[in-house]
Design an enzyme around this catalytic site. Sequence first.
Site, PDB file in Angstrom:
ATOM      1  N   SER A 148       0.632  -1.233   0.201  1.00  0.00           N
ATOM      2  CA  SER A 148       0.394   0.176   0.178  1.00  0.00           C
ATOM      3  C   SER A 148       1.101   1.171   0.089  1.00  0.00           C
ATOM      4  O   SER A 148       1.696   1.542  -1.032  1.00  0.00           O
ATOM      5  CB  SER A 148      -0.791   0.111   1.253  1.00  0.00           C
ATOM      6  OG  SER A 148      -1.766   0.651   1.232  1.00  0.00           O
ATOM      7  N   ASP A 163      -7.909  -3.013  -7.199  1.00  0.00           N
ATOM      8  CA  ASP A 163      -7.759  -2.442  -6.187  1.00  0.00           C
ATOM      9  C   ASP A 163      -8.565  -1.750  -5.246  1.00  0.00           C
ATOM     10  O   ASP A 163      -9.017  -0.418  -5.999  1.00  0.00           O
ATOM     11  CB  ASP A 163      -6.563  -1.343  -5.628  1.00  0.00           C
ATOM     12  CG  ASP A 163      -5.619  -1.470  -4.917  1.00  0.00           C
ATOM     13  OD1 ASP A 163      -4.621  -2.173  -4.383  1.00  0.00           O
ATOM     14  OD2 ASP A 163      -5.905  -0.626  -4.167  1.00  0.00           O
ATOM     15  N   HIS A 196      -6.625  -6.082  -1.884  1.00  0.00           N
ATOM     16  CA  HIS A 196      -5.768  -4.673  -1.181  1.00  0.00           C
ATOM     17  C   HIS A 196      -4.637  -5.178  -0.638  1.00  0.00           C
ATOM     18  O   HIS A 196      -5.641  -6.351   0.281  1.00  0.00           O
ATOM     19  CB  HIS A 196      -6.663  -3.527  -0.551  1.00  0.00           C
ATOM     20  CG  HIS A 196      -5.583  -2.279  -0.847  1.00  0.00           C
ATOM     21  ND1 HIS A 196      -4.966  -1.951  -1.849  1.00  0.00           N
ATOM     22  CD2 HIS A 196      -4.974  -1.519   0.372  1.00  0.00           C
ATOM     23  CE1 HIS A 196      -3.722  -1.335  -1.103  1.00  0.00           C
ATOM     24  NE2 HIS A 196      -4.407  -0.615   0.269  1.00  0.00           N
TER      25      HIS A 196
END
Length: 500
Positions: free
Chosen positions: A238, A345, A394
């Site tokens: 991330s 995502d 994610h």
Amino acid sequence: MKAVKMVPSLLLVLLLLVLMQSSVLCVRRFRGGRNPQQRRSPPPPTHRADRGDTTESFPLDFTAVEENMDNFMTQVKNLAQSLYPCSAQKLDHDMKLNFLVNTSVTCNDGSPAGYYLKESRGSRRWLIFLEGGWYCFNKENCDSRYETMRRFMSSSKWPQTKRGTGILSPLPEENPHWWNANMVFIPYCSSDVWSGATAKTEQSAYAFMGSLIIQEVVKNLLSKGLDNARVLLLAGSSAGGTGVLLNVDRVAELLEGMGYSGIQVRGLSDSGWFLDNKQYHCTDCVDTISCTPTETIKRGIKYWGSVVPERCRQSHEGEEWNCFFGYRVFPSIKSPVFVVQWLFDEAQLTVDNIQLTGQPVQEGQWRYIQNLGIELRNTLKDVPAMFAPACLSHEVITRNYWIDVQVKGTSLPRALHCWDRSLHDSRNNKAPPKACPVHLIDNCPWPHCNPTCPTIRDQFTGQEMSVVQFLMHMGFDVQKMAQQQGMDPSKLLGMLSSGS
């Protein structure tokens, strides 16, 4: 010539025979008897071995050693792992907290920054992981973040130990190719996408020192064995994945400048390849979720005092915010980087104002989601080493299911191993290994059309959803799609259920 080639194999076989004899003595000593009673032969180990069984057997195959050295060495490693209890009654898999020697480099609130370390004696491979966790870009939303997500801004309540999972796991069944590396986890406490270089002052309420924290961790690790490293893999998920793209060359330059040019620095960016696209519908820029990705970074880069890669800065002078987006910064990166990115995502959809909970997705949203997958696929086509499943999710590399997801029959750990081998062979002027792909991207057009995608759960009930249930919720019209494809709706449903 043939006799010469046989020497390494014979030595390995001899080594294994000694290890096997040692394992018998080891097992007897652990069981407390010299002549244990005859027992039934245990069944062959399953894919995920029982972690609690310290006397697990590892059947060894001595055939075709020269042709399959990787598999042979894996057997050696597994046997060595099974013998480890002989020298240690309790395996200590935890990473230990260390604070930075340079106390002027801090978290947002001025508390000391640090890292977690699990050393692997004898290994010359190091994995440094950058944690993710969004960001804040002005005093108001940083104050709110401090109240609700303080662990991302302060080290005051960090635990003394941390257990690694996924690619940080020390267990070979969970982490087939990096389990014995030196593991480093850097907690995210700078809220700046690992880009800031600004100290806290009387005028500013917070420090933003993400880029400097990485530099200081690397310096601290040199005295703990990193100075003897062969490979350093800078990984992150991330915001940490974007941090890898921003910092991998800076780490390589730091080590080279300190005289450690022999360390091969590489990057692994997971779920950090964001697009600066238009939102599904525009809203006022109030916080990290309501703002467009570009507007957030434009405001943040000034507030954080960000440092971006020099070559990218030169290409986008005056508009350095471009360097936070993967497809814009990637061409300027010198170090080898492997990109892992879900084609759909969840964080990207969130900042694009696509809500996936509550009411079924409307037709316009469905088209937007499909187009997002197409856009992302296009930005990745020139990335040499990447893994992009058509899943709605994610982050992945620290998840326990990271070994299960596949693209075109290849798992992520396997793809990373192939990448390692290709880089090694390239340095030694060898042809890349055959049947070992490193550029893997799904071609199917909608979320979760890949049958190995992670399980989908209803965010309200927590119950698992089938692919068909999920697609129906997403507004997928089975009748219409079947008509377009010229097939019976029930046949299409069967194909969707099986992931075809």
